[in-house]
Motif scaffolding. Structure first.
Motif, PDB file in Angstrom:
ATOM      1  N   UNK A  56       3.038 -10.223  28.307  1.00  0.00           N
ATOM      2  CA  UNK A  56       3.774  -9.013  27.959  1.00  0.00           C
ATOM      3  C   UNK A  56       2.988  -8.135  27.002  1.00  0.00           C
ATOM      4  N   UNK A  57       3.050  -6.819  27.269  1.00  0.00           N
ATOM      5  CA  UNK A  57       2.395  -5.864  26.377  1.00  0.00           C
ATOM      6  C   UNK A  57       3.081  -5.792  25.024  1.00  0.00           C
ATOM      7  N   UNK A  58       4.322  -6.223  24.978  1.00  0.00           N
ATOM      8  CA  UNK A  58       5.049  -6.137  23.720  1.00  0.00           C
ATOM      9  C   UNK A  58       4.417  -7.012  22.645  1.00  0.00           C
ATOM     10  N   UNK A  59       3.668  -8.012  23.065  1.00  0.00           N
ATOM     11  CA  UNK A  59       3.077  -8.945  22.105  1.00  0.00           C
ATOM     12  C   UNK A  59       1.801  -8.406  21.467  1.00  0.00           C
ATOM     13  N   UNK A  60       1.163  -7.459  22.120  1.00  0.00           N
ATOM     14  CA  UNK A  60      -0.115  -6.952  21.585  1.00  0.00           C
ATOM     15  C   UNK A  60      -0.301  -5.503  22.018  1.00  0.00           C
ATOM     16  N   UNK A  61       0.280  -4.603  21.269  1.00  0.00           N
ATOM     17  CA  UNK A  61       0.199  -3.187  21.598  1.00  0.00           C
ATOM     18  C   UNK A  61      -0.410  -2.427  20.430  1.00  0.00           C
ATOM     19  N   UNK A  62      -1.379  -1.572  20.729  1.00  0.00           N
ATOM     20  CA  UNK A  62      -1.904  -0.671  19.711  1.00  0.00           C
ATOM     21  C   UNK A  62      -1.354   0.714  20.028  1.00  0.00           C
ATOM     22  N   UNK A  63      -0.760   1.338  19.020  1.00  0.00           N
ATOM     23  CA  UNK A  63      -0.097   2.625  19.220  1.00  0.00           C
ATOM     24  C   UNK A  63      -0.983   3.756  18.701  1.00  0.00           C
ATOM     25  N   UNK A  64      -1.054   4.788  19.508  1.00  0.00           N
ATOM     26  CA  UNK A  64      -1.908   5.931  19.205  1.00  0.00           C
ATOM     27  C   UNK A  64      -1.052   7.188  19.281  1.00  0.00           C
ATOM     28  N   UNK A  65      -1.153   8.016  18.268  1.00  0.00           N
ATOM     29  CA  UNK A  65      -0.415   9.278  18.252  1.00  0.00           C
ATOM     30  C   UNK A  65      -1.394  10.435  18.445  1.00  0.00           C
ATOM     31  N   UNK A  66      -1.125  11.249  19.455  1.00  0.00           N
ATOM     32  CA  UNK A  66      -1.986  12.381  19.797  1.00  0.00           C
ATOM     33  C   UNK A  66      -1.177  13.667  19.644  1.00  0.00           C
ATOM     34  N   UNK A  67      -1.687  14.588  18.844  1.00  0.00           N
ATOM     35  CA  UNK A  67      -1.084  15.910  18.722  1.00  0.00           C
ATOM     36  C   UNK A  67      -1.908  16.873  19.568  1.00  0.00           C
ATOM     37  N   UNK A  68      -1.242  17.555  20.501  1.00  0.00           N
ATOM     38  CA  UNK A  68      -1.951  18.422  21.440  1.00  0.00           C
ATOM     39  C   UNK A  68      -1.357  19.825  21.437  1.00  0.00           C
ATOM     40  N   UNK A  69      -2.194  20.787  21.760  1.00  0.00           N
ATOM     41  CA  UNK A  69      -1.731  22.158  21.927  1.00  0.00           C
ATOM     42  C   UNK A  69      -0.613  22.175  22.975  1.00  0.00           C
ATOM     43  N   UNK A  70       0.458  22.947  22.768  1.00  0.00           N
ATOM     44  CA  UNK A  70       1.609  22.908  23.673  1.00  0.00           C
ATOM     45  C   UNK A  70       1.280  23.145  25.139  1.00  0.00           C
ATOM     46  N   UNK A  71       0.231  23.920  25.439  1.00  0.00           N
ATOM     47  CA  UNK A  71      -0.076  24.185  26.839  1.00  0.00           C
ATOM     48  C   UNK A  71      -0.653  22.968  27.558  1.00  0.00           C
ATOM     49  N   UNK A  72      -1.431  22.158  26.832  1.00  0.00           N
ATOM     50  CA  UNK A  72      -2.058  21.004  27.485  1.00  0.00           C
ATOM     51  C   UNK A  72      -1.279  19.716  27.257  1.00  0.00           C
ATOM     52  N   UNK A  73      -0.314  19.737  26.352  1.00  0.00           N
ATOM     53  CA  UNK A  73       0.445  18.526  26.032  1.00  0.00           C
ATOM     54  C   UNK A  73       1.112  17.889  27.258  1.00  0.00           C
ATOM     55  N   UNK A  74       1.742  18.665  28.164  1.00  0.00           N
ATOM     56  CA  UNK A  74       2.369  18.027  29.327  1.00  0.00           C
ATOM     57  C   UNK A  74       1.386  17.250  30.188  1.00  0.00           C
ATOM     58  N   UNK A  75       0.181  17.785  30.391  1.00  0.00           N
ATOM     59  CA  UNK A  75      -0.820  17.091  31.201  1.00  0.00           C
ATOM     60  C   UNK A  75      -1.287  15.820  30.497  1.00  0.00           C
ATOM     61  N   UNK A  97       0.382   5.403  24.034  1.00  0.00           N
ATOM     62  CA  UNK A  97      -0.019   6.700  23.492  1.00  0.00           C
ATOM     63  C   UNK A  97       1.178   7.634  23.445  1.00  0.00           C
ATOM     64  N   UNK A  98       1.483   8.107  22.243  1.00  0.00           N
ATOM     65  CA  UNK A  98       2.538   9.111  22.050  1.00  0.00           C
ATOM     66  C   UNK A  98       1.873  10.473  21.971  1.00  0.00           C
ATOM     67  N   UNK A  99       2.373  11.451  22.739  1.00  0.00           N
ATOM     68  CA  UNK A  99       1.790  12.791  22.759  1.00  0.00           C
ATOM     69  C   UNK A  99       2.813  13.784  22.209  1.00  0.00           C
ATOM     70  N   UNK A 100       2.438  14.474  21.136  1.00  0.00           N
ATOM     71  CA  UNK A 100       3.302  15.453  20.497  1.00  0.00           C
ATOM     72  C   UNK A 100       2.706  16.846  20.669  1.00  0.00           C
ATOM     73  N   UNK A 101       3.537  17.818  20.967  1.00  0.00           N
ATOM     74  CA  UNK A 101       3.075  19.203  21.128  1.00  0.00           C
ATOM     75  C   UNK A 101       3.243  19.953  19.808  1.00  0.00           C
ATOM     76  N   UNK A 102       2.139  20.475  19.273  1.00  0.00           N
ATOM     77  CA  UNK A 102       2.188  21.270  18.049  1.00  0.00           C
ATOM     78  C   UNK A 102       1.208  22.426  18.148  1.00  0.00           C
TER      79      UNK A 102
END
Length: 596
Positions: A56-75, A97-102
């Motif tokens: 299970x991935x739940x046992x070993x997950x590395x979390x990454x937060x990415x802030x992206x320009x709103x136009x490219x964030x959906x892609x 990977x969490x992607x946030x639009x800012x």
């Protein structure tokens, strides 16, 4: 930036893996991990850092937060979701990977201000924000790598307007295109605020460069264009599209509040056209002197503070954004490859047609200095400035600048005179000088009143000419010390009492030392008085510039920040011109943010 070539599918696939050398900022080498496991008589090879362990991935997950320009964030979010669905791993850890639009300008301002980020990766829409994020070197460090996608900046028009300018057969330079669009009110043209939009700033810079190539009084033409654009300016790229006519009806297209043309990216036009129907689609003009690219640099933020797992995950995700599936995802969202190449179908969907030069070489990326000057011009042009300039005339200003053979005062005067050329006749500028007991018991003396540069003066000439002569006549006072505190208080009181509504009011103080007047007000007393004088309805930020190694930037910064301004430091007085423009832009932005 390479060429905006539009190869056929097979040729495109062969070239997509090769970023143009000009787009490459640094090479991040990621070793291919080969794991050979022998089990039940078989060997398993795991490539490219992808360790397909069971469990299970739940046992070993590395979390990454990415802030992206709103136009490219959906892609980017689409790629991230697929990565998670496929349980892609980095060094044995599942990658989440969490992607946030800012908005890129907001991220840049926060990083420049030293605000600790809540993300590890930043994808701004342009590398020009990287320079903004650096501020004066005290912000959060950023480490850019290659572009993950790109999109050229162009001029989009509703069909009725584009036909009047001869689209698609007629081609123009940037200067010619904007002049044709604005000539005799032929087309209502809108743009995003260049202080907040890379698209708006790159377009304005391209217009300026194109006008300069035409010769003549290009500065005036660009300033006039900036004035017109400011009248129909939107806060950001998303808002500028909302200003377009909503239908092809005569009432809608004839509505003076609706734009018929906008400066936007190809990708924005692609997205608009995908949702529009019939005559609501846009046509694109691609200036023949080259279109600048939004380049979406993959950027690590505060890299030294990332854990090993986060660093490897960030680099792993960067590689995934460059693979074939991710490139296809970006293309589906209207983005070109990082080197500017694209399928012709993408350009057609965005509104491009032959013989528009959409496949020609991109414009040379403007330097940070050119961008800063353009932004300073925009700020000053859009909102006329009212500045009182206060210059240190203490004896230490006679000190020679290393390697120049000129004194600090001489170089300061030259820089101020050069900066004066950036201001329009409607801008108001005055001049004070200061040193201890310069005028009786006073540490300061007003040399020129703060008034319009274009105003005539007695004896002939203009205030600009008299002010230029006054700058040139400044001389250090032998034995004079630095009466900074009393001067700051007196000049601030006058600037506040003569506040001019509708203008950018500020006090610019240049000093090469710390306060040396022991008989005057203390720093604590000055700050307390300034706090009482500050009026949010009549803002007058202090822009304090510490010149040379003997100046105390912390001292002037503490004083300036009370008023909504800031302190700056230059080792060479020749840098003053650029810092003044940068400071005006920053203070203007802070003022707007405070009003919102």
């Amino acid at each position: 930036m390479g060429r905006h070539s539009l190869p056929d599918d097979r040729a495109a696939e062969g070239r997509r893996d090769h970023q143009s050398p000009r787009r490459r900022r640094r090479t991040v080498a990621i070793a291919t991990v080969l794991v050979l496991a022998v089990a039940a008589g078989g060997a398993v090879a795991v490539k490219g850092g992808l360790l397909s362990f069971s469990g299970s991935c739940e046992d070993s997950t590395v979390r990454l937060s990415v802030v992206a320009s709103p136009d490219i964030a959906p892609a980017v979010r689409s790629v991230a979701e697929q990565v998670r669905a496929d349980e892609v791993r980095a060094d044995g850890h599942c990658l989440a990977v969490e992607v946030l639009a800012r908005d890129s300008h907001k991220v840049a301002e926060a990083l420049a201000g030293g605000v600790e980020p809540d993300f590890q990766v930043w994808l701004p829409d342009s590398d020009l924000w990287l320079e903004r994020a650096k501020g004066l070197g005290e912000g959060i460090p950023v480490s850019p790598s290659d572009s993950v996608a790109s999109s050229p900046v162009a001029l989009a028009m509703v069909p009725s307007a584009s036909r009047t300018l001869g689209w698609p057969e007629k081609t123009y330079s940037w200067g010619e295109l904007v002049a044709a669009a604005l000539g005799s009110d032929r087309v209502r043209l809108g743009a995003a605020d260049p202080a907040r939009s890379a698209t708006g700033l790159l377009a304005l810079t391209s217009i300026g460069a194109s006008s300069a190539r035409q010769g003549g009084d290009s500065d005036t033409r660009v300033a006039q264009t900036a004035k017109v654009l400011a009248e129909r300016m939107s806060d950001g790229d998303a808002q500028v599209l909302e200003t377009l006519a909503r239908s092809t009806s005569g009432a809608e297209e004839g509505n003076p509040k609706r734009n018929q043309a906008v400066l936007i990216s190809e990708q924005s036009a692609f997205t608009h056209n995908a949702e529009a129907t019939g005559g609501g689609k846009l046509d694109l003009f691609y200036p023949e002197d080259g279109t600048p690219l939004l380049d979406y640099p993959y950027t690590l933020v505060n890299e030294v503070r990332l854990s090993t797992a986060e660093s490897r995950a960030a680099l792993r995700f960067m590689n995934l954004l460059g693979d074939r599936e991710a490139r296809a995802t970006f293309a589906e969202h209207g983005f070109r490859a990082g080197d500017g190449t694209a399928k012709e179908s993408l350009v057609v969907a965005a509104g491009g047609r032959k013989p528009q030069p959409y496949a020609e070489q991109a414009a040379e990326a403007p330097s940070a200095k050119v961008l800063q000057e353009t932004l300073g011009m925009w700020t000053i042009t859009v909102q006329s400035a009212r500045l009182t300039t206060v210059v240190d005339a203490s004896g230490s200003m006679a000190t020679l600048v290393p390697g120049r053979g000129q004194s600090r005062m001489d170089v300061t005067k030259q820089s101020l005179i050069q900066a004066l050329g950036q201001f329009t006749p409607n801008d108001e500028i005055g001049l004070w000088e200061f040193a201890t007991t310069l005028d009786g018991d006073k540490d300061y003396r007003r040399l020129m009143p703060t008034k319009r540069l274009g105003d005539p003066v007695k004896g002939g000439g203009t205030h600009r000419e008299k002010l230029t002569a006054a700058f040139a006549a400044l001389q250090p006072v032998p034995g004079g010390a630095t009466g900074l505190y009393d001067t700051t208080l007196a000049s601030y009181k006058e600037a506040r009492s003569t506040y001019r509504k509708g203008k950018f009011n500020a006090l610019v103080i240049l000093t090469d030392g710390s306060n040396q007047d022991e008989n005057g007000i203390s720093r604590t007393g000055l700050i307390a008085e300034l706090k009482d004088l500050v009026d949010p309805e009549r803002p007058v930020p202090v822009i304090a510039i510490a010149v040379g190694p003997d100046a105390d930037r912390d001292e002037v910064a503490e004083i300036a920040r009370v008023t909504g301004g800031d302190g700056y430091e230059v080792s060479d007085p020749a840098e003053i011109q650029a810092v003044i423009l940068q400071a005006i832009m920053a203070a203007g932005q802070n003022g707007r943010a405070a009003q919102e």
